[in-house]
Design a protein around this motif. Structure first.
Motif, mmCIF file in Angstrom:
data_model
loop_
_atom_site.group_PDB
_atom_site.id
_atom_site.type_symbol
_atom_site.label_atom_id
_atom_site.label_comp_id
_atom_site.label_asym_id
_atom_site.label_seq_id
_atom_site.Cartn_x
_atom_site.Cartn_y
_atom_site.Cartn_z
ATOM 1 N N GLU A 35 104.909 61.324 35.797
ATOM 2 C CA GLU A 35 104.621 62.082 34.580
ATOM 3 C C GLU A 35 104.027 61.186 33.496
ATOM 4 O O GLU A 35 103.091 61.586 32.800
ATOM 5 C CB GLU A 35 105.886 62.768 34.042
ATOM 6 N N SER A 44 97.810 66.644 33.798
ATOM 7 C CA SER A 44 99.139 67.040 34.261
ATOM 8 C C SER A 44 99.471 66.319 35.562
ATOM 9 O O SER A 44 98.587 65.784 36.241
ATOM 10 C CB SER A 44 99.186 68.548 34.499
ATOM 11 N N ARG A 45 100.736 66.335 35.898
ATOM 12 C CA ARG A 45 101.185 65.757 37.163
ATOM 13 C C ARG A 45 100.475 66.447 38.334
ATOM 14 O O ARG A 45 100.029 65.799 39.280
ATOM 15 C CB ARG A 45 102.704 65.935 37.271
#
Length: 107
Positions: A35, A44-45
């Protein structure tokens, strides 16, 4: 968590090189998280995983590769003493692990 910006060379590199560089910085701080790395890359992840998959890689694989490279570096610098590498990587006996990584024990 604030971090140093990537160097211009790393910023222009492939995603896997940028991720590996950020993993290395995080390892030096003692804690690595997908993360945090994704956030530092402004994604984003999920997006990070998707883009790494396009390169045929995973975050876990890059993390393993960076840890292996750092372990090899520590072992080659240790000049016979395994203490630092063992503490950094949390292992009691580093030699069997080193043989699995590199096939040889430096000496």
């Amino acid at each position: 968590m604030a971090s140093k910006p990537l160097t211009p060379e790393v910023a222009r590199a492939s995603l896997s090189v940028r991720v590996s560089s950020l993993i290395s910085v995080q390892l030096a701080r003692g804690k690595v998280g997908v993360e945090v790395v994704a956030s530092q890359l402004h994604m984003s992840r999920y997006t990070l995983h998707k883009k790494l998959k396009r390169e045929g890689l995973t975050f876990a694989r890059l993390l393993e590769d960076v840890r292996r490279r750092q372990a090899l570096t520590y072992m080659h610098q240790a000049a016979g003493g395994n203490c630092r590498a063992a503490r950094v990587f949390g292992v009691e006996r580093i030699q069997p692990g080193f043989q699995a990584l590199d096939g040889d024990i430096p000496g």
